[in-house]
Scaffold this active site. Structure first.
Site, short mmCIF file in Angstrom:
data_model
loop_
_atom_site.label_atom_id
_atom_site.label_comp_id
_atom_site.label_asym_id
_atom_site.label_seq_id
_atom_site.Cartn_x
_atom_site.Cartn_y
_atom_site.Cartn_z
N TYR A 266 -13.09 4.47 6.55
CA TYR A 266 -12.32 3.23 6.39
C TYR A 266 -12.13 2.67 7.80
O TYR A 266 -11.03 2.43 8.27
CB TYR A 266 -10.96 3.48 5.75
CG TYR A 266 -11.00 3.91 4.30
CD1 TYR A 266 -12.19 3.97 3.59
CD2 TYR A 266 -9.83 4.24 3.62
CE1 TYR A 266 -12.21 4.36 2.25
CE2 TYR A 266 -9.84 4.62 2.29
CZ TYR A 266 -11.04 4.68 1.61
OH TYR A 266 -11.05 5.06 0.30
N LYS B 187 -17.36 17.37 5.43
CA LYS B 187 -18.70 17.37 4.83
C LYS B 187 -19.69 17.61 5.97
O LYS B 187 -20.64 16.83 6.19
CB LYS B 187 -18.95 16.03 4.11
CG LYS B 187 -20.25 15.94 3.34
CD LYS B 187 -20.32 16.84 2.13
CE LYS B 187 -21.68 16.74 1.48
NZ LYS B 187 -21.86 17.75 0.41
N ASP C 131 -17.15 18.15 -1.56
CA ASP C 131 -17.61 18.29 -2.95
C ASP C 131 -17.14 19.62 -3.53
O ASP C 131 -16.66 19.69 -4.66
CB ASP C 131 -19.14 18.12 -3.05
CG ASP C 131 -19.92 18.85 -1.96
OD1 ASP C 131 -19.29 19.39 -1.02
OD2 ASP C 131 -21.16 18.88 -2.04
N ASP D 20 -7.98 9.97 0.59
CA ASP D 20 -7.64 8.95 -0.42
C ASP D 20 -8.10 9.43 -1.80
O ASP D 20 -7.34 9.40 -2.78
CB ASP D 20 -8.35 7.64 -0.02
CG ASP D 20 -7.93 6.45 -0.85
OD1 ASP D 20 -6.94 6.57 -1.61
OD2 ASP D 20 -8.58 5.40 -0.75
N ASP E 297 -5.69 11.29 -5.24
CA ASP E 297 -5.66 10.84 -6.64
C ASP E 297 -5.97 12.00 -7.57
O ASP E 297 -5.31 12.21 -8.59
CB ASP E 297 -6.69 9.72 -6.89
CG ASP E 297 -6.14 8.32 -6.62
OD1 ASP E 297 -5.27 8.19 -5.74
OD2 ASP E 297 -6.60 7.37 -7.28
N1 LIG Z 1 -1.95 1.54 -2.00
C1 LIG Z 1 -2.30 0.53 -2.76
O1 LIG Z 1 -1.65 -0.49 -2.77
C2 LIG Z 1 -3.51 0.67 -3.61
C3 LIG Z 1 -3.98 -0.44 -4.23
N2 LIG Z 1 -5.06 -0.34 -5.05
C4 LIG Z 1 -5.43 -1.58 -5.74
O2 LIG Z 1 -4.86 -1.55 -7.05
C5 LIG Z 1 -5.66 -2.30 -7.95
C6 LIG Z 1 -5.99 -1.46 -9.17
O3 LIG Z 1 -6.78 -0.35 -8.73
P1 LIG Z 1 -7.28 0.83 -9.66
O4 LIG Z 1 -8.54 1.30 -9.09
O5 LIG Z 1 -7.24 0.40 -11.09
O6 LIG Z 1 -6.25 2.03 -9.43
P2 LIG Z 1 -4.75 2.25 -9.96
O7 LIG Z 1 -4.21 3.42 -9.20
O8 LIG Z 1 -3.98 0.99 -9.90
O9 LIG Z 1 -4.90 2.66 -11.51
C7 LIG Z 1 -5.71 3.74 -11.95
C8 LIG Z 1 -5.20 4.20 -13.32
O10 LIG Z 1 -3.97 4.93 -13.13
C9 LIG Z 1 -2.93 4.32 -13.88
N3 LIG Z 1 -1.71 4.35 -13.07
C10 LIG Z 1 -1.60 4.10 -11.75
N4 LIG Z 1 -0.33 4.18 -11.36
C11 LIG Z 1 0.40 4.47 -12.45
C12 LIG Z 1 1.79 4.67 -12.69
N5 LIG Z 1 2.70 4.60 -11.71
N6 LIG Z 1 2.19 4.94 -13.96
C13 LIG Z 1 1.30 5.05 -14.95
N7 LIG Z 1 -0.03 4.88 -14.79
C14 LIG Z 1 -0.47 4.59 -13.55
C15 LIG Z 1 -3.36 2.88 -14.14
O11 LIG Z 1 -2.74 2.36 -15.30
C16 LIG Z 1 -4.88 3.04 -14.27
O12 LIG Z 1 -5.22 3.43 -15.58
C17 LIG Z 1 -6.88 -2.75 -7.14
O13 LIG Z 1 -6.68 -4.07 -6.70
C18 LIG Z 1 -6.92 -1.79 -5.96
O14 LIG Z 1 -7.54 -2.33 -4.83
C19 LIG Z 1 -5.67 0.84 -5.33
C20 LIG Z 1 -5.22 1.99 -4.71
C21 LIG Z 1 -4.14 1.99 -3.77
C1 LIG Z 2 -5.10 0.40 -0.17
C2 LIG Z 2 -6.20 0.59 -1.13
C3 LIG Z 2 -6.95 -0.65 -1.46
C4 LIG Z 2 -7.10 1.71 -0.69
C5 LIG Z 2 -6.37 2.99 -0.81
O1 LIG Z 2 -6.34 3.56 -1.88
C6 LIG Z 2 -5.66 3.48 0.34
O2 LIG Z 2 -6.11 3.30 1.45
O3 LIG Z 2 -4.61 4.12 0.14
#
Ligand SMILES: NC(=O)C1=CN([C@@H]2O[C@H](COP(=O)(O)OP(=O)(O)OC[C@H]3O[C@@H](n4cnc5c(N)ncnc54)[C@H](O)[C@@H]3O)[C@@H](O)[C@H]2O)C=CC1
Ligand SMILES: CC(C)CC(=O)C(=O)O
Length: 363
Positions: free
Chosen positions: A140, A193, A226, A250, A254
């Site tokens: 990143y 890795k 992996d 990251d 998850d």
């Molecule tokens: N740190 C951050 O602000 C992050 C932002 N994103 C952003 O979020 C958006 C969605 O990304 P996704 O890849 O869908 O990942 P996501 O983490 O938002 O969701 C993945 C799955 O987990 C579930 N989930 C996540 N948090 C939850 C919670 N607190 N309670 C219940 N279920 C939950 C969601 O409903 C979905 O099915 C994108 O725009 C991405 O760029 C993704 C990861 C980190």
């Molecule tokens: C902020 C996100 C878009 C990427 C991520 O999951 C992170 O860096 O924590």
């Protein structure tokens, strides 16, 4: 004669973010207020600051310069998740709010615990580990101090990403990992890795191994990224602290959150020596946003991590006590059978948060 001891008055930033952010962040603020009051601390001065869609609409920036300036005057802050993948251009192509804020304040350590609750949906019961994610460089690289060396396209048909690993960044994250392990079960696993990315993640592994020599009482091993996924799925409960570069951390965090029961319970704290930002490990969950279905545990426990960090930094035991009250409140609520649907329960975000608050206030 009655004497009162004045406790420090903290100013903390509140950034709701997008998607489920406006549900889970205010819930965490209310719980923090209840816990700080119960621990005998002074009320926090919360400062609401815009970020994400809200900020684009109000100020034409996803991470406004005014928000960054205001954060510099706080003692720490809560950042909700952002839905940056859905931002309109040019915002989608820019560095997202997390990346911008982490980079601006050099928040180099992203501490991501994954802890299972007894009898609650865990894929690997007994999981109790922490991913120590290097937060500023690796693949990143858009966030690294080496500007302009992230991704680029020399032609419309070729995309190139550069990974950067520096000795200095490896050393400081390795020290964080070994110090943390010293306060836990005294085991560090280095994840890399180095069989393929020999120079970059090889340097990461080698520097972590060098730092390990300063901590002879801590057990060390290392795995390829992996291979570690296999070991975690089979036996996550045997791991303590895992230290790794940015992208691997990251992804692994998850996985670890879900192995512990749900991504929705995976908290994180982004820190430097001077600053800390509470932020759930998950994203903005647009698929469930606005439906009162979000699990707020990750954001609530991230907030507890921030209070604990403040307690350490300012030698203020009331903040450590408030953090413990939040953790105990969440555990008591979940073990009493109250939890959101992702953990096999039936309540919504609001009801869960209210249950935690009353557990804290009624103790
Ligand atoms: N740190 C951050 O602000 C992050 C932002 N994103 C952003 O979020 C958006 C969605 O990304 P996704 O890849 O869908 O990942 P996501 O983490 O938002 O969701 C993945 C799955 O987990 C579930 N989930 C996540 N948090 C939850 C919670 N607190 N309670 C219940 N279920 C939950 C969601 O409903 C979905 O099915 C994108 O725009 C991405 O760029 C993704 C990861 C980190
Ligand atoms: C902020 C996100 C878009 C990427 C991520 O999951 C992170 O860096 O924590």
């Amino acid at each position: 004669m009655t004497t009162t001891t004045a406790t420090k008055q903290y100013t903390l930033g509140v950034l709701h973010g997008d998607g489920i952010g406006p549900e889970i962040v205010p819930a965490s603020v209310l719980i923090a207020d209840a816990a700080i009051a119960a621990a005998g601390g002074s009320p926090v001065d919360w400062v609401r600051l815009p970020v994400g869609f809200e900020a684009i609409a109000e100020l034409g920036e996803a991470t406004p310069t005014s928000t960054l300036a205001a954060l510099a005057d706080t003692d720490g802050w809560l950042l909700g998740p952002h839905d940056s993948a859905a931002y309109p251009e040019p915002f989608r192509s820019e560095l997202n709010p997390s990346g911008t804020i982490r980079k601006h304040f050099d928040l180099y350590a992203n501490i991501r615990p994954a802890k299972a609750y007894e009898g609650r949906n865990a894929v690997v019961p007994g999981t109790d580990l922490v991913i120590m994610r290097e937060n500023t460089e690796g693949f990143y690289a858009d966030r690294s101090t080496y500007r302009g060396t992230g991704e680029f396209m020399p032609t419309p048909d070729i995309a190139i990403a550069m990974g950067i690993i520096t000795r200095q960044a490896c050393e400081r994250i390795a020290r964080e990992a070994f110090e943390l392990a010293g306060r836990r079960r005294r085991k560090v696993t280095i994840v890399h890795k180095a069989n393929v990315l020999k120079m970059t993640t090889g340097l990461f592994r080698d520097v972590c191994r060098e730092v390990a020599t300063d901590y002879p009482d801590i057990q060390v091993d290392d795995f390829h990224i992996d291979a570690i996924t296999v070991h975690l799925v089979r036996r996550a409960h045997e791991f303590d602290v895992l230290v790794t570069e940015n992208m691997f951390g990251d992804i692994l965090s998850d996985l670890a959150g879900e192995l512990a029961g749900s991504l929705g319970l995976a908290p994180s704290l982004n820190t430097s020596q001077e600053r800390a930002m509470a932020q759930a490990a998950h994203g903005s969950a647009p698929d469930i946003a606005g439906q009162d279905r979000a699990n707020p545990i990750a954001m609530i426990l991230s907030t507890a991590m921030l209070l604990d960090w403040l307690g350490g930094r300012h030698e203020d035991p009331t903040m450590n006590a408030a953090a413990r009250l939040i953790e105990q409140g969440v555990t008591a609520t979940v073990t009493a059978g109250t939890c959101t649907t992702d953990m096999g329960g039936t309540v919504g975000c609001r009801e869960f948060a209210e249950a935690v608050t009353s557990t804290i206030t009624q103790r």
